[in-house]
Structures are given as structure tokens and as C-alpha cells.
Design a protein around this motif. Structure first.
Motif, PDB file in Angstrom:
ATOM      1  N   TYR A 161       4.149   5.953  -8.344  1.00 36.27           N
ATOM      2  CA  TYR A 161       3.302   5.660  -9.247  1.00 36.27           C
ATOM      3  C   TYR A 161       2.105   4.606  -8.715  1.00 36.27           C
ATOM      4  O   TYR A 161       2.544   3.479  -8.307  1.00 36.27           O
ATOM      5  CB  TYR A 161       3.859   4.986 -10.212  1.00 36.27           C
ATOM      6  N   ASP A 162       0.936   5.403  -8.262  1.00 31.52           N
ATOM      7  CA  ASP A 162      -0.039   4.536  -7.485  1.00 31.52           C
ATOM      8  C   ASP A 162      -1.006   4.219  -8.824  1.00 31.52           C
ATOM      9  O   ASP A 162      -1.310   4.804  -9.530  1.00 31.52           O
ATOM     10  CB  ASP A 162      -1.006   5.312  -6.693  1.00 31.52           C
ATOM     11  N   ILE A 163      -1.017   2.625  -8.940  1.00 30.72           N
ATOM     12  CA  ILE A 163      -1.924   2.039  -9.969  1.00 30.72           C
ATOM     13  C   ILE A 163      -3.292   2.656 -10.221  1.00 30.72           C
ATOM     14  O   ILE A 163      -3.671   2.648 -11.085  1.00 30.72           O
ATOM     15  CB  ILE A 163      -1.854   0.587  -9.752  1.00 30.72           C
ATOM     16  N   ASP A 184       0.866  -1.135  -0.035  1.00 36.28           N
ATOM     17  CA  ASP A 184      -0.161  -0.033   0.126  1.00 36.28           C
ATOM     18  C   ASP A 184       0.763   1.132   0.163  1.00 36.28           C
ATOM     19  O   ASP A 184       2.070   1.257   0.282  1.00 36.28           O
ATOM     20  CB  ASP A 184      -1.017   0.002   1.237  1.00 36.28           C
ATOM     21  N   HIS A 185       0.240   2.308  -0.254  1.00 35.89           N
ATOM     22  CA  HIS A 185       1.149   3.799  -0.571  1.00 35.89           C
ATOM     23  C   HIS A 185       2.001   3.953   0.911  1.00 35.89           C
ATOM     24  O   HIS A 185       2.559   5.174   0.550  1.00 35.89           O
ATOM     25  CB  HIS A 185       0.120   4.782  -1.116  1.00 35.89           C
ATOM     26  N   SER A 186       1.425   3.687   1.928  1.00 33.89           N
ATOM     27  CA  SER A 186       2.269   4.048   3.328  1.00 33.89           C
ATOM     28  C   SER A 186       3.855   3.558   3.119  1.00 33.89           C
ATOM     29  O   SER A 186       4.523   4.186   3.789  1.00 33.89           O
ATOM     30  CB  SER A 186       1.536   3.387   4.356  1.00 33.89           C
ATOM     31  N   ALA A 226      -4.425  12.405  -2.834  1.00 35.23           N
ATOM     32  CA  ALA A 226      -3.384  13.272  -2.818  1.00 35.23           C
ATOM     33  C   ALA A 226      -2.364  12.745  -1.584  1.00 35.23           C
ATOM     34  O   ALA A 226      -1.343  13.207  -1.494  1.00 35.23           O
ATOM     35  CB  ALA A 226      -3.694  14.635  -2.258  1.00 35.23           C
ATOM     36  N   ASP A 227      -3.057  11.755  -0.634  1.00 41.77           N
ATOM     37  CA  ASP A 227      -2.110  11.170   0.066  1.00 41.77           C
ATOM     38  C   ASP A 227      -1.374  11.947   1.039  1.00 41.77           C
ATOM     39  O   ASP A 227      -0.265  11.759   1.545  1.00 41.77           O
ATOM     40  CB  ASP A 227      -1.174  10.012  -0.422  1.00 41.77           C
ATOM     41  N   ILE A 228      -2.105  13.209   1.454  1.00 39.84           N
ATOM     42  CA  ILE A 228      -1.365  14.299   2.258  1.00 39.84           C
ATOM     43  C   ILE A 228      -2.119  14.755   3.646  1.00 39.84           C
ATOM     44  O   ILE A 228      -1.781  15.461   4.116  1.00 39.84           O
ATOM     45  CB  ILE A 228      -1.036  15.586   1.463  1.00 39.84           C
ATOM     46  N   ILE A 245       7.484  13.182  -8.155  1.00 41.27           N
ATOM     47  CA  ILE A 245       6.527  13.322  -9.031  1.00 41.27           C
ATOM     48  C   ILE A 245       5.374  11.917  -8.420  1.00 41.27           C
ATOM     49  O   ILE A 245       5.691  10.912  -8.282  1.00 41.27           O
ATOM     50  CB  ILE A 245       6.726  13.038 -10.440  1.00 41.27           C
ATOM     51  N   TRP A 246       4.148  12.541  -7.805  1.00 40.15           N
ATOM     52  CA  TRP A 246       3.068  11.734  -7.260  1.00 40.15           C
ATOM     53  C   TRP A 246       2.278  11.529  -8.328  1.00 40.15           C
ATOM     54  O   TRP A 246       1.168  12.287  -8.428  1.00 40.15           O
ATOM     55  CB  TRP A 246       2.833  12.090  -5.992  1.00 40.15           C
ATOM     56  N   ILE A 247       2.106  10.162  -8.877  1.00 39.62           N
ATOM     57  CA  ILE A 247       0.935  10.101  -9.777  1.00 39.62           C
ATOM     58  C   ILE A 247      -0.118   9.023  -9.025  1.00 39.62           C
ATOM     59  O   ILE A 247       0.197   7.977  -8.842  1.00 39.62           O
ATOM     60  CB  ILE A 247       1.589   9.253 -11.180  1.00 39.62           C
ATOM     61  N   ASP A 248      -1.276   9.806  -8.927  1.00 42.13           N
ATOM     62  CA  ASP A 248      -2.314   9.184  -7.993  1.00 42.13           C
ATOM     63  C   ASP A 248      -3.742   9.725  -8.240  1.00 42.13           C
ATOM     64  O   ASP A 248      -3.611  10.733  -8.555  1.00 42.13           O
ATOM     65  CB  ASP A 248      -1.898   9.454  -6.599  1.00 42.13           C
ATOM     66  N   ALA A 249      -4.732   8.890  -8.039  1.00 39.70           N
ATOM     67  CA  ALA A 249      -6.079   9.597  -7.825  1.00 39.70           C
ATOM     68  C   ALA A 249      -6.245  10.176  -6.600  1.00 39.70           C
ATOM     69  O   ALA A 249      -6.752  11.436  -6.584  1.00 39.70           O
ATOM     70  CB  ALA A 249      -7.108   8.566  -7.833  1.00 39.70           C
TER      71      ALA A 249
END
Ligand SMILES: [Mn+2]
Length: 292
Positions: free
Chosen positions: A241-243, A106-108, A139-141, A133-137
Motif C-alpha cells: 500500500y503506497d500512501i 520508499d517503495h524499493s 506502477a513501479d514496474i 495487490i499493489w495499491i499505488d498511483a
């Protein structure tokens, strides 16, 4: 590839971990990718030596003891420990100038990968900040204070930028100044499911963010021009890169699919442009859940 010292080796870190997400399965992502024989093909066709580091967390699934919840952070101890190990592995490879590919998970795990690359590149190129570069649906912020779910896969950007802090022993207290990114060299691409509190953070810190709306409006090539321009040409780049940045039509096997995402061609074009920049030093591929 001026920021890589060794182009004959590819470091692959299999981060078999999903404690940062509400459901398990993403810990099986690395295995699913490796089983395709991709790395054998890379070794043969690209004449690269693949160095594989498989990191298995003992509690790799997301269903773990809830006694490690801290404040509004679920599985804080497990995520902190795993991220620390990933950070160190990435650091060890990046400091000797290897390209580091991390498979999630997972993105953690981004807390580990980005912090590890940042520390290594800062040592090798003290006058430059790492570009991310954060490629993602998503923002994970979120921070532990703003997060509605308490899940750490929605908070990695806040931790590696120092927006979120945890001073508690054993919970992210290993993150040091050397691990922290410069948010002025950070760019989002593909956003389309962002909490209101996250937009506030993005605005407050002046973070460059290209939503899916922007991608549709300007085209992905133009967006990559702008993103690379923003980061600067003499800057090493880490791409996460988040799928789920891709449309579920192309990538349904992920925990939080969001409609109206990148097409396969757009996703591949982003990868190509990252490569052609000549500055890419690390890449994460995350949130692939073969159980879905
Ligand atoms: Mn993500």
C-alpha cells in the motif's frame, strides 16, 4: 485467516530506508507511525503481541555516495543490501505463520517485502502462488533499461517478478527463483501516473490493472470484487500500500503526490476488503514522508 498459523502475534518491520527515492525523509515514516501509539493500542484492544524489528540502514537517506550507481540504477548497492535484509526479516516472520506489517520507507523496500513473503508462503503452501495487490498511483514496474530516473523505488515490481535482472555481484543477485511472484496473481489498484514503457510491460505480461479511472467508473467495492476474484479465493495475499494512492488532499506527506487519487473512505474500504478476504498475510505501508 487460514494462511496464518499464529494469530496472536503481529510482526512489524520498520524499514527506515529511502535510498531508492530521489529525496530523503521517507526513512522517518516508520518512526512517525510508531509515535502515534498505534501499536500500543493494537496490543491493548486487539490483544495482540507486537514483535518489532527495526531495520536501520547505515546510509538510510537518499543522499549517499554516487559511486554505487550501477548502469541506470541509483544507489544500487544500498538498495540491494537493504532489500535483502528486509526480505530475510519478512521471510523469518512469515515462515512461522505470523502476519507481517512492514512500514516504509520508499517503495524499493517492496523488493524485500514481496520476495520475503513469496519465499515463506511457497514453503508453507507449495501448491499455491502468492497473490499481490499493489495499491499505488504509480506502477513501479520500470526496469533499469526503461526507467527515466534510475530510481529503484520505481522498479520493485520488475525485480520481484523477474522482468528486471541484475547479474552483478552484490546488486540483487541474492534474488532467487523462490522469491519470484506469479504475475497472473498480481493486481494494481489506483494507477494514474504510469510511464508509457510501463504500460507496455503491463500489456505484454497481461497484468491486471485497475486505474483511478476504473475506480471512479465502477466504484471501489466492485474493483475489490474483481481484484480478489482475479487472484482467487484460495490464495494468500500480500498487499503493498503506497500512501500516494490516496488523493493528496488526504495524504500530502509523500514524495510523488498525484491528484485525483483515492478518497480516505475508498482507501479505508480497500483495507477493510483486504481484511475481510481472510487471506491477507502481509501488508506494506510505504512512501510516508513526514518531512513533506
Ligand atoms: Mn509505489
Amino acid at each position: 485467516m487460514k494462511f496464518l498459523a499464529n494469530r496472536s502475534h503481529l510482526a512489524v518491520i520498520a524499514a527506515k530506508f529511502s535510498c531508492g527515492a530521489p529525496r530523503s525523509g521517507a526513512e522517518k515514516g516508520p518512526e512517525a507511525i510508531m509515535k502515534t501509539g498505534l501499536f500500543k493500542e493494537i496490543e491493548e484492544k486487539a490483544k495482540l503481541t507486537v514483535i518489532l524489528d527495526e531495520l536501520c540502514h547505515p546510509n538510510h537517506g537518499s543522499i549517499v555516495l554516487s559511486d554505487s550507481d550501477v548502469g541506470n540504477m541509483k544507489n544500487a548497492r544500498e538498495v540491494s543490501e537493504a532489500a535483502k535484509r528486509i526480505s530475510n526479516s519478512v521471510y523469518q516472520q512469515a515462515r512461522i505463520g505470523h502476519f507481517v506489517l512492514t512500514l516504509g520507507g520508499d517503495h524499493s523496500i517492496g523488493i524485500g517485502t514481496v520476495s520475503g513473503t513469496t519465499k515463506a508462503l511457497r514453503e508453507r503452501f507449495p501448491s499455491r502462488d502468492l497473490g499481490v495487490i499493489w495499491i499505488d498511483a504509480h506502477a513501479d514496474i520500470n526496469t533499469p533499461d526503461t526507467s527515466l530516473s534510475g530510481r529503484l523505488h520505481g522498479m520493485p515490481v520488475a525485480f520481484v517478478s523477474g522482468i528486471a535482472k541484475s547479474a552483478q555481484k552484490g546488486k540483487f543477485d541474492w534474488l532467487e527463483k523462490d522469491h519470484m511472484i506469479n504475475l497472473h496473481k498480481f493486481v494494481y489498484i489506483g494507477l494514474r501516473d504510469v510511464d508509457e514503457a510501463e504500460w507496455e510491460i503491463i500489456e505484454r505480461y497481461g497484468i491486471k490493472a485497475f486505474s483511478m479511472e476504473d475506480v471512479t467508473k465502477y466504484g471501489v467495492n466492485k474493483i475489490m470484487d474483481l481484484a480478489l476474484d482475479h487472484i482467487g479465493s484460495e490464495t494468500p495475499i500480500h498487499a503493498s500500500y503506497d500512501i500516494d494512492s490516496l488523493d493528496p488532499e488526504w495524504a500530502p506527506s509523500t514524495g510523488f503526490p498525484v491528484c485525483s487519487g483515492l478518497s480516505l473512505d475508498e482507501g479505508l474500504l480497500i483495507a477493510r476488503r483486504l481484511h475481510e478476504s481472510g487471506n491477507l498475510v502481509a501488508l506494506d505501508l510505504v512512501e510516508i514522508n513526514p518531512e513533506i
